[in-house]
Design an enzyme around this catalytic site. Structure first.
Site, PDB file in Angstrom:
ATOM      1  N   HIS A   1      11.922  -6.598 -51.279  1.00 38.19           N
ATOM      2  CA  HIS A   1      12.152  -7.129 -49.925  1.00 38.19           C
ATOM      3  C   HIS A   1      13.427  -7.984 -49.906  1.00 38.19           C
ATOM      4  CE1 HIS A   1       7.517  -7.014 -49.309  1.00 38.19           C
ATOM      5  NE2 HIS A   1       8.019  -6.054 -48.556  1.00 38.19           N
TER       6      HIS A   1
ATOM      7  N   LYS B   1      -4.195  -5.329 -41.502  1.00 40.68           N
ATOM      8  CA  LYS B   1      -4.353  -5.548 -42.945  1.00 40.68           C
ATOM      9  C   LYS B   1      -4.969  -6.921 -43.210  1.00 40.68           C
ATOM     10  CE  LYS B   1      -0.154  -3.159 -44.409  1.00 40.68           C
ATOM     11  NZ  LYS B   1       1.183  -3.429 -44.922  1.00 40.68           N
TER      12      LYS B   1
ATOM     13  N   SER C   1       4.088  -4.958 -52.381  1.00 43.98           N
ATOM     14  CA  SER C   1       3.269  -6.173 -52.429  1.00 43.98           C
ATOM     15  C   SER C   1       1.919  -5.859 -53.083  1.00 43.98           C
ATOM     16  CB  SER C   1       3.040  -6.723 -51.020  1.00 43.98           C
ATOM     17  OG  SER C   1       4.274  -7.064 -50.435  1.00 43.98           O
TER      18      SER C   1
HETATM   19  P1  ADP Z   1       4.653  -3.300 -43.680  1.00 45.19           P
HETATM   20  O1  ADP Z   1       3.301  -3.891 -43.549  1.00 45.19           O
HETATM   21  O2  ADP Z   1       5.433  -3.226 -42.407  1.00 45.19           O
HETATM   22  O3  ADP Z   1       4.713  -2.010 -44.504  1.00 45.19           O
HETATM   23  P2  ADP Z   1       5.820  -4.616 -45.961  1.00 45.19           P
HETATM   24  O4  ADP Z   1       5.786  -6.082 -46.176  1.00 45.19           O
HETATM   25  O5  ADP Z   1       5.000  -3.798 -46.913  1.00 45.19           O
HETATM   26  O6  ADP Z   1       5.430  -4.405 -44.469  1.00 45.19           O
HETATM   27  O7  ADP Z   1       7.311  -4.085 -45.990  1.00 45.19           O
HETATM   28  C1  ADP Z   1       8.273  -4.492 -45.063  1.00 45.19           C
HETATM   29  C2  ADP Z   1       9.493  -3.612 -45.154  1.00 45.19           C
HETATM   30  O8  ADP Z   1      10.073  -3.686 -46.447  1.00 45.19           O
HETATM   31  C3  ADP Z   1       9.224  -2.132 -44.927  1.00 45.19           C
HETATM   32  O9  ADP Z   1      10.344  -1.577 -44.293  1.00 45.19           O
HETATM   33  C4  ADP Z   1       9.094  -1.584 -46.324  1.00 45.19           C
HETATM   34  O10 ADP Z   1       9.384  -0.199 -46.389  1.00 45.19           O
HETATM   35  C5  ADP Z   1      10.150  -2.403 -47.034  1.00 45.19           C
HETATM   36  N1  ADP Z   1       9.907  -2.528 -48.473  1.00 45.19           N
HETATM   37  C6  ADP Z   1       8.761  -2.866 -49.094  1.00 45.19           C
HETATM   38  N2  ADP Z   1       8.915  -2.884 -50.434  1.00 45.19           N
HETATM   39  C7  ADP Z   1      10.206  -2.525 -50.664  1.00 45.19           C
HETATM   40  C8  ADP Z   1      10.996  -2.326 -51.859  1.00 45.19           C
HETATM   41  N3  ADP Z   1      10.456  -2.466 -53.060  1.00 45.19           N
HETATM   42  N4  ADP Z   1      12.284  -1.963 -51.710  1.00 45.19           N
HETATM   43  C9  ADP Z   1      12.803  -1.788 -50.476  1.00 45.19           C
HETATM   44  N5  ADP Z   1      12.132  -1.937 -49.321  1.00 45.19           N
HETATM   45  C10 ADP Z   1      10.845  -2.304 -49.411  1.00 45.19           C
END
Ligand code: ADP
Length: 159
Positions: A17, A41, A128
């Protein structure tokens, strides 16, 4: 002034992130991290805890700030004056969901553009949930999250 929103659950923020956030911050005048509150979630950390941990991680990024939001993302964008939404793309598996989200948001407000940034290969396995799973079993998460977030996770897992 070009403002972008980077929305997500961030439960917790990972180095994947953070990498997307830093790269978005170099492309836009201002980036607002939108911590989603009304997600279905079940989260390990409260919205306030997630906002605090992101604030700690981004203190060197002057054009980034963190807010939590509920309701529609396009409404949040309008409220903060953002014309772009940042999403990170990891593997092919992210693609289908992201296309759906893009289509829905574009339908709701076509003035808000979605910008996809590809994950660096070293973060493409990172999520996450993987971090939480490893932390739950006491594994090493030091390369996956900031030291502060690693501490918070270890503490939460003991509770
Ligand atoms: P959501 O609940 O919207 O999926 P996340 O917190 O899991 O939220 O992710 C937020 C954003 O960050 C999304 O666009 C996701 O694809 C991106 N993301 C999550 N992990 C990674 C990573 N390891 N590398 C790049 N982008 C990521």
């Amino acid at each position: 002034m070009k403002i972008a929103v980077y929305p997500g659950s961030f439960d917790p923020l990972t180095n994947g992130h953070l990498d997307i956030l830093k790269r978005a911050a170099s492309l836009f005048d201002h980036v607002i991290v939108g911590v989603l509150v009304n997600s279905n979630k079940k989260c390990l950390f409260s919205p306030e805890e997630r906002v605090d941990m992101i604030n700690d991680a981004i203190h060197d990024l002057e054009n980034v700030r963190v807010m939590h939001f509920n309701g529609l993302m396009v409404d949040f964008c309008e409220k903060v004056g953002a014309t772009a939404v940042i999403r990170g793309l990891r593997a092919v598996s992210d693609y289908e969901y992201e296309v759906q989200m893009f289509a829905a948001n574009y339908h709701l407000n076509s003035k808000v553009e979605t910008v996809f940034l590809m994950s660096q290969p070293k973060y493409s396995f990172l999520s996450s949930s993987v971090v939480k799973e490893i932390a739950y079993y006491g594994g090493n998460i030091n390369e996956m999250v900031t030291p502060g977030i690693a501490e918070l996770l270890k503490k939460r897992m003991k509770e």
